[in-house]
Design an enzyme around this catalytic site. Structure first.
Site, PDB file in Angstrom:
ATOM      1  N   HIS A 148      -5.475  -3.504  -2.657  1.00  0.00           N
ATOM      2  CA  HIS A 148      -5.076  -2.681  -3.807  1.00  0.00           C
ATOM      3  C   HIS A 148      -4.943  -3.482  -5.098  1.00  0.00           C
ATOM      4  CE1 HIS A 148      -4.380   0.775  -1.198  1.00  0.00           C
ATOM      5  NE2 HIS A 148      -3.852  -0.089  -0.339  1.00  0.00           N
ATOM      6  N   LYS A 150     -11.974   0.582  -1.518  1.00  0.00           N
ATOM      7  CA  LYS A 150     -11.002   1.211  -2.435  1.00  0.00           C
ATOM      8  C   LYS A 150     -11.573   1.205  -3.853  1.00  0.00           C
ATOM      9  CE  LYS A 150      -7.514   1.114   0.884  1.00  0.00           C
ATOM     10  NZ  LYS A 150      -6.990   0.268   1.930  1.00  0.00           N
ATOM     11  N   SER A 157       0.800  -1.223   0.000  1.00  0.00           N
ATOM     12  CA  SER A 157       0.000   0.000   0.000  1.00  0.00           C
ATOM     13  C   SER A 157       0.837   1.281   0.000  1.00  0.00           C
ATOM     14  CB  SER A 157      -0.963   0.000   1.189  1.00  0.00           C
ATOM     15  OG  SER A 157      -0.251  -0.117   2.401  1.00  0.00           O
TER      16      SER A 157
HETATM   17  C1  LIG Z   1      -6.846   0.139   3.310  1.00  0.00           C
HETATM   18  C2  LIG Z   1      -6.289  -1.158   3.662  1.00  0.00           C
HETATM   19  C3  LIG Z   1      -6.886  -1.973   4.633  1.00  0.00           C
HETATM   20  C4  LIG Z   1      -8.026  -1.492   5.489  1.00  0.00           C
HETATM   21  O1  LIG Z   1      -9.191  -1.395   4.782  1.00  0.00           O
HETATM   22  P1  LIG Z   1     -10.365  -0.428   5.244  1.00  0.00           P
HETATM   23  O2  LIG Z   1     -11.500  -0.927   4.448  1.00  0.00           O
HETATM   24  O3  LIG Z   1      -9.966   0.962   4.902  1.00  0.00           O
HETATM   25  O4  LIG Z   1     -10.556  -0.616   6.713  1.00  0.00           O
HETATM   26  C5  LIG Z   1      -6.356  -3.229   4.826  1.00  0.00           C
HETATM   27  N1  LIG Z   1      -5.282  -3.659   4.136  1.00  0.00           N
HETATM   28  C6  LIG Z   1      -4.672  -2.885   3.210  1.00  0.00           C
HETATM   29  C7  LIG Z   1      -3.474  -3.414   2.489  1.00  0.00           C
HETATM   30  C8  LIG Z   1      -5.146  -1.607   2.962  1.00  0.00           C
HETATM   31  O5  LIG Z   1      -4.519  -0.842   2.079  1.00  0.00           O
END
Ligand SMILES: *Cc1c(COP(=O)(O)O)cnc(C)c1O
Length: 403
Positions: free
Chosen positions: A219, A250, A191
């Site tokens: 991602h 996302k 990330s």
């Molecule tokens: C954003 C993210 C999360 C958390 O997800 P949310 O839905 O925002 O709580 C978990 N793992 C990774 C790799 C992320 O980038």
């Protein structure tokens, strides 16, 4: 409690962080928590009354505000209202939750799937339900904080391997006792760096040492693979990940997280994971939006083509200007700055020119590796990306980062 009259570890922590934030604000380097006033077409936003190009969004396929998805959410509100009757296990399950979980298991080609109300909580509860004292978890050094927290919460032996270093992972697996439960866990796309885990090798090692493999696809859903179904499709591998975790926040423009896998695993989580049993169900609008979004990804493949073209343009352009973008291959593009100050300074110069990027500094990344973390989406148009790169270049040049 009066924070000012008590002196203990907690009040000292609060004071220390306040001091750091105040210091950053004093230098006009505070860019966090800025409110977006309006979402505009072509991945633009209005912030502080100004129209800015958004280069910090996770909406990789530009699905926020998609008419089909909005419509699905509205229909769900009309049908079910805005909340549920409680937790999934008791009166909180709606037909839309079951539909969403079926959509996810079809999308990920698994027997079953379970959803939770955030991706963060999905990692906490999944890892801590599967692993316990005496077990071993093996986690990439730059895995997401929610993975780290899940591992710590589980009470298992916590082993971290150097980033994407499969030799190091093998050494750690070799040293663990043969007769304990083992879990290997990594982000699919990291990330902060945008690079991709070596899936073929990590699958091989997990099999060889009898460990479960869990991959966090926050991602990669909608981003990797010919149809955007994720990392297994990217590597042309079938169903090789035991625990396929992802977020609904996302590319999927909703909120929540999921785990997809074998029916036995999902049944276990449905009856044994605390976030499912003790936290309220996803609201109907968000469940319906997520359900529709998975379908839109498959129905509108041209979005992924645009994302890939925009990503190539952005990474290629910044590299040719002389910026260090680490090993990214995806829409997450780090622009390495070094010190926190440099990352703040570059951000400030870009935002002054209406390019909305954000800095990532320690402790979110290792000290000395502070950066601008820019993202592109399918919704950007190439001329705007060209302009944004020019802004970054002029700023970098003024700071002596590039020639
Ligand atoms: C954003 C993210 C999360 C958390 O997800 P949310 O839905 O925002 O709580 C978990 N793992 C990774 C790799 C992320 O980038």
């Amino acid at each position: 409690m009066d924070f000012h009259s008590v002196d203990n570890n907690s009040t000292r922590r609060i004071a220390a962080l306040k001091q750091r934030v105040d210091e950053i604000k004093k230098h006009d380097f505070y860019f966090y928590n800025q409110a977006v006033e309006e979402m505009l077409p072509d991945s633009k936003v209005r912030v502080n009354g100004r129209v800015m190009g958004m280069y910090a969004s996770y909406s990789y396929l530009g699905l926020v505000g998609h008419p089909r998805i909005n419509e699905a959410a509205k229909r769900a509100v009309d049908k079910f209202g805005t909340g549920t009757n409680g937790v999934r296990t008791l009166a909180g399950t709606l037909t839309i939750h079951n539909e969403l979980e079926e959509t996810i298991s079809n999308f990920k080609h698994t027997e079953s799937a379970i959803t939770y109300t955030s991706g963060y909580v999905t990692n906490l509860t999944t890892i801590s339900s599967l692993m316990g004292r005496g077990d071993y978890v093996f986690s990439d050094k730059i895995n997401h904080a929610s993975i780290v927290d899940g591992c710590l919460m589980s009470g298992a032996e916590f082993r971290r391997f150097r980033h994407n270093d499969m030799e190091h992972l093998e050494g750690l697996l070799k040293n663990a006792p043969a007769d304990v439960s083992k879990l290997v866990i990594a982000d699919s796309v990291f990330s902060m760096d945008g690079d991709i885990i070596d899936l073929p090798k990590i699958v091989e090692l997990s099999k060889k040492y009898n460990a479960w493999l869990m991959i966090d696809e926050a991602h990669s859903v909608g981003v990797l693979g010919k149809r955007g179904t994720g990392i297994e499709e990217h590597f042309g591998m079938g169903d090789v990940i035991d625990i396929k975790m992802g977020t609904l926040s996302k590319t999927i423009p909703s909120v929540g997280g999921y785990v997809a896998g074998k029916k036995e695993l999902i049944d276990y989580l449905r009856h044994g994971s605390r976030a499912y049993i003790f936290s309220a169900a996803l609201p109907p609008a968000q469940a319906a939006a997520a359900n529709e979004a998975f379908k839109v990804i498959l129905d509108e493949p041209e979005r992924l083509d645009r994302l890939n073209a925009n990503t190539q343009q952005f990474i290629g352009g910044l590299k040719s200007m002389g910026f260090d973008t680490l090993l990214t291959e995806t829409a997450i593009v780090p622009v390495l700055c070094g010190t926190d100050e440099k990352a703040f300074e570059l951000t400030k110069r870009c935002q002054e020119q209406d390019v909305f990027v954000l800095p990532v500094v320690s402790p979110a990344v290792q000290e000395g590796l502070s950066r601008l973390r820019a993202t592109v989406t399918a919704a950007h148009n190439p001329a705007d990306i060209e302009h944004a790169m020019d802004v970054i270049y002029q700023a970098g040049k003024a700071m002596g980062m590039v020639k």
